[in-house]
Enzyme design. Structure first.
Site, PDB file in Angstrom:
ATOM      1  N   SER A   7      43.321  29.976  45.780  1.00  0.00           N
ATOM      2  CA  SER A   7      43.050  30.754  44.158  1.00  0.00           C
ATOM      3  C   SER A   7      43.927  31.855  43.154  1.00  0.00           C
ATOM      4  O   SER A   7      44.200  32.621  44.441  1.00  0.00           O
ATOM      5  CB  SER A   7      41.362  31.080  44.032  1.00  0.00           C
ATOM      6  OG  SER A   7      40.975  31.774  45.102  1.00  0.00           O
ATOM      7  N   CYS A   8      43.516  31.145  41.875  1.00  0.00           N
ATOM      8  CA  CYS A   8      45.017  33.031  41.527  1.00  0.00           C
ATOM      9  C   CYS A   8      44.634  32.388  40.115  1.00  0.00           C
ATOM     10  O   CYS A   8      43.995  31.609  39.511  1.00  0.00           O
ATOM     11  CB  CYS A   8      46.464  31.248  41.731  1.00  0.00           C
ATOM     12  SG  CYS A   8      47.046  31.820  42.804  1.00  0.00           S
ATOM     13  N   ASP A   9      44.728  33.559  39.409  1.00  0.00           N
ATOM     14  CA  ASP A   9      44.412  33.605  37.628  1.00  0.00           C
ATOM     15  C   ASP A   9      45.761  34.075  37.225  1.00  0.00           C
ATOM     16  O   ASP A   9      46.739  34.946  37.504  1.00  0.00           O
ATOM     17  CB  ASP A   9      43.858  34.463  37.943  1.00  0.00           C
ATOM     18  CG  ASP A   9      42.208  34.608  38.275  1.00  0.00           C
ATOM     19  OD1 ASP A   9      41.579  33.857  37.343  1.00  0.00           O
ATOM     20  OD2 ASP A   9      41.835  34.821  39.222  1.00  0.00           O
ATOM     21  N   GLU A  94      48.872  27.014  39.355  1.00  0.00           N
ATOM     22  CA  GLU A  94      47.339  27.365  39.764  1.00  0.00           C
ATOM     23  C   GLU A  94      47.160  26.068  40.264  1.00  0.00           C
ATOM     24  O   GLU A  94      47.291  25.131  40.318  1.00  0.00           O
ATOM     25  CB  GLU A  94      46.308  27.522  38.643  1.00  0.00           C
ATOM     26  CG  GLU A  94      46.905  28.827  37.787  1.00  0.00           C
ATOM     27  CD  GLU A  94      46.303  30.270  38.240  1.00  0.00           C
ATOM     28  OE1 GLU A  94      45.067  30.406  39.233  1.00  0.00           O
ATOM     29  OE2 GLU A  94      46.762  30.791  37.367  1.00  0.00           O
ATOM     30  N   ARG A 241      35.696  32.820  38.087  1.00  0.00           N
ATOM     31  CA  ARG A 241      37.152  33.978  37.399  1.00  0.00           C
ATOM     32  C   ARG A 241      37.728  33.918  35.935  1.00  0.00           C
ATOM     33  O   ARG A 241      37.827  34.562  35.533  1.00  0.00           O
ATOM     34  CB  ARG A 241      37.897  33.915  38.775  1.00  0.00           C
ATOM     35  CG  ARG A 241      37.930  34.151  39.898  1.00  0.00           C
ATOM     36  CD  ARG A 241      38.666  34.457  40.858  1.00  0.00           C
ATOM     37  NE  ARG A 241      39.363  33.379  40.642  1.00  0.00           N
ATOM     38  CZ  ARG A 241      39.549  32.499  41.372  1.00  0.00           C
ATOM     39  NH1 ARG A 241      38.440  31.829  41.584  1.00  0.00           N
ATOM     40  NH2 ARG A 241      40.722  31.905  40.580  1.00  0.00           N
TER      41      ARG A 241
END
Length: 419
Positions: A7-9, A94, A241
């Site tokens: 999971s990334c942002d 992502e 998020r």
């Protein structure tokens, strides 16, 4: 389905979202907890006509000229989670799942596309066309973690330059893109492009109709049409998020700086600074891209996990910079478990010098919190001073000469403090 350890942002602020006349890019790479992320610089190169390029799993034709790049990358793969080139382009990706199935077999990883876009693109749009062209030719797929248990996904990308940003979202070989020219924007592990489509794959709507996902009558909403009916749990959690990231950006809309972007990447309540179960934020990046092309772009990297307990160090492209080998992982050549078939049957120690020193410091923090928190406070103060100096350089208050070794000096100083 097993819990997905990815999971990334990604974040961008363009004027008037930024305090100054700068575009600010930021990304946290959330990966398996023990995965080492290195920061590697590759100079611009010329390549003989007809030469081939070895990516993580497959070979593709090389181009005759590639740009200089700096990459924050999982040490086992060819591609990168995020990075920048000497043309002022930044890209982050992502993980995403859509109604288009993830095809088994090895192709280009999303992280390979990040590096290829940076090596070959001289603007955000140019990098986007590089990625979509290669996606059409070679497809996306392959094992996405250093483990024999199968795990693969599709990708979304945030591509940024001194003037604009592009969100690129993919589903198999299909894609859709949205141009962003002002204000703030973030992406997470979900589709975000609805009806505001700037560019798309020519067969996108035809496939949607043929599959019965869209009737061809109403307004075409990519996120609604292509989002999976039963998304993985990690995609559902990403909604929180994404919402938290949007709120943090909006709180600072009009005043975003590199320091603000770092604070967003360090935010634990939102989950953006990830530390949960088998995965965590293994590397972070913030870039300042001045609209004034006479000013250098500045790229900050942690090269260590958990930005709340790491230091952002500035990198500036220069013809004379000293190689920073203490954030580059050891190489294992043909004996690397990623190179041998079947892949990933064993583990190797990929830790670089800074990673090891940082691990020791974090361990000391557990046993002697006062001593190690004092070290981190001093390092954070040095980071703050560095941000002030760079701000003065970008506003023309002080000379920016001899900036090429900033990253080398910062890494060296951090390791000395840990010792």
């Amino acid at each position: 389905m097993a819990e997905v350890p990815m999971s990334c942002d990604c974040f961008v602020s363009l004027p008037p979202g930024s305090r100054d006349d700068h575009v600010i890019f930021g990304k946290n790479a959330d990966r398996p907890r023990d995965e080492v992320q290195e920061v590697a610089h590759y100079p611009a190169e010329s390549h003989p006509p007809g030469s081939m390029l070895e990516c993580t799993y497959i070979q593709i034709p090389q181009v005759e000229q590639t740009h200089a790049v700096v990459l924050s990358k999982p040490a086992w793969m060819w591609g990168a989670e995020m990075g920048a080139n000497d043309q002022g382009v930044c890209i982050g990706n992502e993980a995403i799942w859509t109604r288009e199935p993830v095809v088994p077999g090895e192709a280009l990883l999303g992280m390979d596309f990040v590096r290829l876009g940076l090596e070959r693109g001289d603007s955000a749009w140019s990098a986007l066309t590089v990625i979509t062209s290669l996606l059409e030719q070679h497809g996306q797929g392959g094992q996405c973690k250093e483990d024999p248990v199968p795990f693969s996904y599709h990708n979304t990308f945030l591509l940024v330059d001194r003037n604009e940003a592009w969100v690129l979202e993919t589903a198999g070989r299909l894609w859709v893109a949205q141009k962003v020219t002002k204000g703030v924007k973030n992406i997470s592990n979900q589709l975000t492009i609805g009806t505001e489509v700037t560019a798309e794959h020519p067969e996108l709507r035809g496939v949607a109709q043929a599959q019965g996902w869209w009737d061809g009558e109403g307004e075409f909403n990519f996120a609604q049409v292509f989002s999976p009916e039963n998304p993985p749990a990690r995609m559902e959690l990403a909604k929180q998020r994404y919402k938290g990231g949007t709120e943090l950006l909006q709180q600072h809309d009009g005043s975003v700086t590199a320091a603000v972007m770092m604070s967003i990447l360090r935010d634990k309540p939102s989950g953006i600074c990830m530390d949960s179960g088998g995965f965590c934020t293994t590397g972070s990046m913030v870039s300042v891209l001045p609209r004034d092309t006479s000013m250098p772009c500045i790229h900050f990297f942690t090269a260590t996990p958990d930005p709340s307990r790491s230091v952002f160090k500035p990198f500036i492209f220069s013809d004379f910079s000293t190689p920073v080998l203490r954030v580059v992982s050891p190489q294992f050549g043909p004996d690397d478990p990623v190179r041998k078939q079947p892949r990933f049957q064993s583990q190797v120690d990929r830790r670089h010098d800074l990673y090891k020193a940082h691990q020791v410091a974090l361990s000391t923090m557990e046993t002697n919190p006062d001593e190690s928190s004092a070290v981190f406070e001093i390092l954070r103060e040095l980071e703050s001073q560095c941000l002030s100096e760079i701000s003065a350089i970008l506003s023309g208050e002080i000379s920016g000469e001899e900036l090429g070794d900033l990253f080398f000096d910062s890494v060296d100083t951090e390791i000395k403090f840990y010792q």
